[in-house]
Design an enzyme around this catalytic site. Structure first.
Site, PDB file in Angstrom:
ATOM      1  N   CYS A 151       0.801  -1.130  -0.003  1.00 16.63           N
ATOM      2  CA  CYS A 151      -0.010  -0.191   0.037  1.00 16.63           C
ATOM      3  C   CYS A 151       0.813   1.245   0.090  1.00 16.63           C
ATOM      4  O   CYS A 151       0.746   2.289  -0.756  1.00 16.63           O
ATOM      5  CB  CYS A 151      -0.866  -0.171   1.316  1.00 16.63           C
ATOM      6  SG  CYS A 151      -0.270  -0.084   2.787  1.00 16.63           S
ATOM      7  N   HIS A 153      -2.205   1.202   6.927  1.00 17.00           N
ATOM      8  CA  HIS A 153      -2.796   0.845   5.474  1.00 17.00           C
ATOM      9  C   HIS A 153      -3.150   2.334   4.801  1.00 17.00           C
ATOM     10  O   HIS A 153      -3.441   3.328   5.745  1.00 17.00           O
ATOM     11  CB  HIS A 153      -4.171   0.250   5.253  1.00 17.00           C
ATOM     12  CG  HIS A 153      -4.280  -0.358   3.778  1.00 17.00           C
ATOM     13  ND1 HIS A 153      -3.747  -0.913   3.243  1.00 17.00           N
ATOM     14  CD2 HIS A 153      -5.410   0.177   2.929  1.00 17.00           C
ATOM     15  CE1 HIS A 153      -4.002  -1.038   1.984  1.00 17.00           C
ATOM     16  NE2 HIS A 153      -5.346  -0.532   1.938  1.00 17.00           N
ATOM     17  N   HIS A 170      -6.064   1.869  -3.933  1.00 20.72           N
ATOM     18  CA  HIS A 170      -4.882   1.504  -3.008  1.00 20.72           C
ATOM     19  C   HIS A 170      -4.535   0.138  -3.550  1.00 20.72           C
ATOM     20  O   HIS A 170      -5.179  -0.638  -4.250  1.00 20.72           O
ATOM     21  CB  HIS A 170      -5.588   1.403  -1.789  1.00 20.72           C
ATOM     22  CG  HIS A 170      -6.930   0.564  -1.505  1.00 20.72           C
ATOM     23  ND1 HIS A 170      -6.916  -0.277  -0.314  1.00 20.72           N
ATOM     24  CD2 HIS A 170      -7.845   0.522  -2.004  1.00 20.72           C
ATOM     25  CE1 HIS A 170      -8.044  -0.779  -0.280  1.00 20.72           C
ATOM     26  NE2 HIS A 170      -8.801  -0.293  -1.456  1.00 20.72           N
TER      27      HIS A 170
END
Length: 372
Positions: free
Chosen positions: A283, A333, A345
């Site tokens: 990510c 994240h 993402h």
């Protein structure tokens, strides 16, 4: 006739009947376990049909003639209700599609308003995504996928048996949330800590069903949700509308450019610790790579990136701002907001780089690194 002669005659009849009964039993066993031969041709099947077939018999014949992957055919001794159940099973074997198509492209297949190369672009069918083929002329296919209906080039579309075989490789088991605010837990116990909340209608990838609990992916983590509050099914990816790819008015060129560039890598792989936008990134590696292209240097990890730039309210986020998620208040994240209530993402090894609703799990922070 003497008694001895009568007994001999009866024994002879029994000997003759025994092989016939055995054959009948063998035939019954074959009929009850018969499965589809996907190579059976339409001509071979239609020759078996007569003008006196009833509507119910046509349903049975549809199951026999339509290849359905791993689905089974019920034998001819079943009831009308069992025939109906077999038909539903046949439909489910095709993931709800009656004429399945699968995008055979490296990135995205353009969906156009008319069957022409200069037709208006109305959506994108990502690599390996599914569609219903409504009609085709050998060159263009009229399809429907998700909320998009339009035309795609048949050159880049699997259909028929190849599409079904491809779909068997690609289908994901998902858990669709059926409650307003689903608690996601670290372990399969109501005593376990709540990691985040997921809203009604969101879909989570299933790792396994374990009694009263379903183990799912939350991005690249394996977590648990209570089985009573989700519906588990096997599904294929579908098309993305142009509305989902567009931005709100008044967004600066740099923000539009960042979002458009980020979307060029949609569907590319997730690799833990990776930083390559094409060969694989996690990510933070993905976010870092996107912004580096525009001269914005970000730290390596999501937690470090959360301390860059200016903290803003999630409700005030503009396309190009960063959205952070975590386990409780611990950030683990990061995603890029692209407008319209959506983020892009690097999610998990199963889905790679994808678009999700901003609230697919509870966001805990937003940061602005673009100043315009």
């Amino acid at each position: 006739m003497k008694r001895r002669e009568v007994l001999c005659l009866l024994m002879g009849c029994l000997l003759l009947l025994s092989p016939m009964q055995a054959k009948a039993n063998e035939l019954s066993d074959v009929l009850s376990s018969v499965t589809i031969d996907p190579m059976m041709t339409e001509q071979q099947n239609t020759e078996d049909m007569s003008d006196t077939d009833t509507e119910d018999e046509y349903v049975i014949q549809d199951i026999l003639t339509e290849p359905i992957g791993s689905g089974n055919i019920l034998g001819t001794t079943k009831t009308e209700q069992e025939y109906a159940q077999a038909y539903e099973k046949a439909k489910n074997a095709n993931w709800g599609y009656t004429n399945l198509g699968i995008a055979n492209v490296e990135n995205n297949l353009n969906i156009r308003a008319v069957a022409a190369e200069d037709g208006k672009l109305i959506g994108k069918l990502p690599k390996n995504a599914a569609c219903e083929v409504l009609d085709d002329d050998g060159t263009w296919a009229h399809i429907k996928s998700g909320n998009v209906e339009g035309y795609v080039s048949m050159e880049y579309l699997f259909t028929g048996i190849p599409a079904k075989r491809k779909a068997e490789e690609l289908a994901s088991t998902i858990a669709r949330v059926t409650t307003d605010s689903l608690k996601v837990r670290a372990e399969a116990s109501t005593e376990s800590a709540v990691i985040t909340l997921v809203p009604n209608g969101e879909e989570l990838e299933v790792v396994s069903v374990e009694g009263d609990w379903v183990r799912v992916y939350l991005d690249d983590e394996e977590v648990y949700v209570y089985a009573d509050y989700v519906e588990v099914s096997s599904e294929l990816a579908t098309a993305i509308t142009m509305t989902e790819l567009l931005y709100g008015q008044g967004v600066s060129d740099i923000r539009v450019d960042v979002c458009q560039y980020a979307k060029e890598f949609l569907g590319n792989p997730y690799v833990w610790g990776g930083t390559s936008l094409t060969n694989g990134a996690d990510c933070s590696g993905y976010v870092r790579g996107v912004f580096k292209n525009f001269g914005v240097n970000l730290p390596r990890t999501s937690r470090e990136q959360a301390n860059s730039g200016t903290t803003i309210k999630v409700a005030d986020a503009k396309p190009g701002d960063l959205i952070f998620y975590g386990n409780g208040k611990t950030i683990n994240h990061v995603a890029i907001y692209i407008g319209g209530g959506q983020v892009i993402h690097a999610s998990s090894p199963k889905t790679g780089i994808r678009i999700s609703n901003i609230s697919y799990r509870s966001p805990i922070k937003a940061v602005r690194v673009l100043y315009d």
